[in-house]
Design a protein around this motif. Structure first.
Motif, PDB file in Angstrom:
ATOM      1  N   MET A   1     -66.291  15.653 -26.658  1.00 25.07           N
ATOM      2  CA  MET A   1     -65.246  14.781 -26.117  1.00 25.07           C
ATOM      3  C   MET A   1     -65.747  14.109 -24.844  1.00 25.07           C
ATOM      4  N   ALA A   2     -65.559  12.803 -24.725  1.00 22.68           N
ATOM      5  CA  ALA A   2     -66.036  12.058 -23.570  1.00 22.68           C
ATOM      6  C   ALA A   2     -65.176  12.358 -22.347  1.00 22.68           C
ATOM      7  N   LEU A   3     -65.819  12.457 -21.195  1.00 20.21           N
ATOM      8  CA  LEU A   3     -65.102  12.647 -19.939  1.00 20.21           C
ATOM      9  C   LEU A   3     -64.415  11.345 -19.553  1.00 20.21           C
ATOM     10  N   THR A   4     -63.192  11.447 -19.057  1.00 20.34           N
ATOM     11  CA  THR A   4     -62.394  10.280 -18.715  1.00 20.34           C
ATOM     12  C   THR A   4     -62.045  10.312 -17.237  1.00 20.34           C
ATOM     13  N   PRO A   5     -62.318   9.236 -16.495  1.00 22.19           N
ATOM     14  CA  PRO A   5     -61.967   9.229 -15.070  1.00 22.19           C
ATOM     15  C   PRO A   5     -60.456   9.079 -14.884  1.00 22.19           C
ATOM     16  N   PRO A   6     -59.963   9.589 -13.742  1.00 19.95           N
ATOM     17  CA  PRO A   6     -60.730  10.319 -12.731  1.00 19.95           C
ATOM     18  C   PRO A   6     -60.842  11.803 -13.077  1.00 19.95           C
ATOM     19  N   ILE A   7     -61.942  12.419 -12.632  1.00 16.45           N
ATOM     20  CA  ILE A   7     -62.084  13.866 -12.728  1.00 16.45           C
ATOM     21  C   ILE A   7     -62.390  14.398 -11.328  1.00 16.45           C
ATOM     22  N   GLU A   8     -62.005  15.623 -11.080  1.00 15.32           N
ATOM     23  CA  GLU A   8     -62.289  16.238  -9.788  1.00 15.32           C
ATOM     24  C   GLU A   8     -63.751  16.676  -9.743  1.00 15.32           C
ATOM     25  N   PRO A   9     -64.470  16.318  -8.715  1.00 23.86           N
ATOM     26  CA  PRO A   9     -65.851  16.793  -8.615  1.00 23.86           C
ATOM     27  C   PRO A   9     -65.891  18.273  -8.247  1.00 23.86           C
ATOM     28  N   MET A  10     -66.985  18.913  -8.591  1.00 16.50           N
ATOM     29  CA  MET A  10     -67.236  20.269  -8.130  1.00 16.50           C
ATOM     30  C   MET A  10     -67.596  20.209  -6.641  1.00 16.50           C
ATOM     31  N   LEU A  11     -67.133  21.175  -5.859  1.00 19.90           N
ATOM     32  CA  LEU A  11     -67.242  21.106  -4.409  1.00 19.90           C
ATOM     33  C   LEU A  11     -68.024  22.291  -3.849  1.00 19.90           C
ATOM     34  N   ALA A  12     -68.218  22.252  -2.526  1.00 15.79           N
ATOM     35  CA  ALA A  12     -68.986  23.299  -1.839  1.00 15.79           C
ATOM     36  C   ALA A  12     -68.177  23.894  -0.704  1.00 15.79           C
TER      37      ALA A  12
END
Length: 213
Positions: A1-12
């Motif tokens: 399945m294709a990713l659809t924006p917006p998505i939350e980025p992984m963080l630090a």
């Protein structure tokens, strides 16, 4: 399945120093942390979308990057840091100034202040990749550069598994060049959108008053 924006980025999460070797799954990889805007780039047939960390559409402000993404001619989702180079260093003020322009103004400033995307992750190629461990995603990303698909204005983020090299990247001299510090990732970690599972260590020049990304 294709990713659809917006998505939350992984963080630090912020740490005061580099973590021990077993702090993250699979051992540690270290990446330079540029001083810029976190951005995710989505490319589809005839369409490009540049997303900010908070989900905003940055595409109108950076038509040069959008054009470069369209020229790739294949579906990709890239995660990286949007930067502008000025006077031989990454210049956050110049990046902020660029982000305020739209339309003709945005196109005009690309000549004197071109933007670059320093890419540190690939989340989709012909298939979604977020479930793969970091080491596999990094290998795929390096292949995109080695094969000549990703060229300027895309730049591969420097990474190493050598702790001594990472310690050098924390030197204040790197801060003067626009490198905020080091992001530490587990070689076996999948990409978890919205989770603060990476570790960020600021160099001594940039350790106060900075936001996590």
């Amino acid at each position: 399945m294709a990713l659809t924006p917006p998505i939350e980025p992984m963080l630090a999460q912020a740490w005061p120093a580099l973590p021990p070797d077993r702090a993250l799954p699979g051992g540690l990889a270290f990446e330079k942390k540029p001083d810029g805007y976190r951005a995710l780039l989505f490319t589809r047939a005839g369409h490009a979308f540049l997303q900010s960390r908070n989900g905003a559409d940055l595409t109108p402000a950076f038509p040069d990057l959008a054009a470069a993404a369209l020229a790739l001619g294949r579906p990709l989702v890239l995660d990286g840091e949007l930067v502008v180079v000025q006077n031989g260093r990454l210049h956050f003020g110049a990046l902020q100034a660029r982000a305020r322009h739209r339309g003709r103004g945005a196109a005009e400033v690309t000549v004197d202040r071109p933007a670059h995307l320093i890419v540190f992750d690939v989340l989709e190629t012909d298939a979604e990749l977020i479930g793969l461990p970091y080491r596999e995603r990094r290998s795929l990303l390096e292949g995109l550069f080695a094969d000549g698909l990703l060229v300027s204005p895309f730049t591969l983020c420097p990474a190493t598994t050598d702790r001594a090299v990472a310690e050098d990247w924390l030197d204040p001299a790197w801060g003067a060049a626009g490198i905020e510090g080091v992001v530490v990732k587990g070689l076996a970690q999948p990409y978890r959108p919205g989770h603060r599972d990476w570790i960020k260590v600021r160099n001594r020049m940039n350790c106060i008053g900075c936001n996590s990304s």
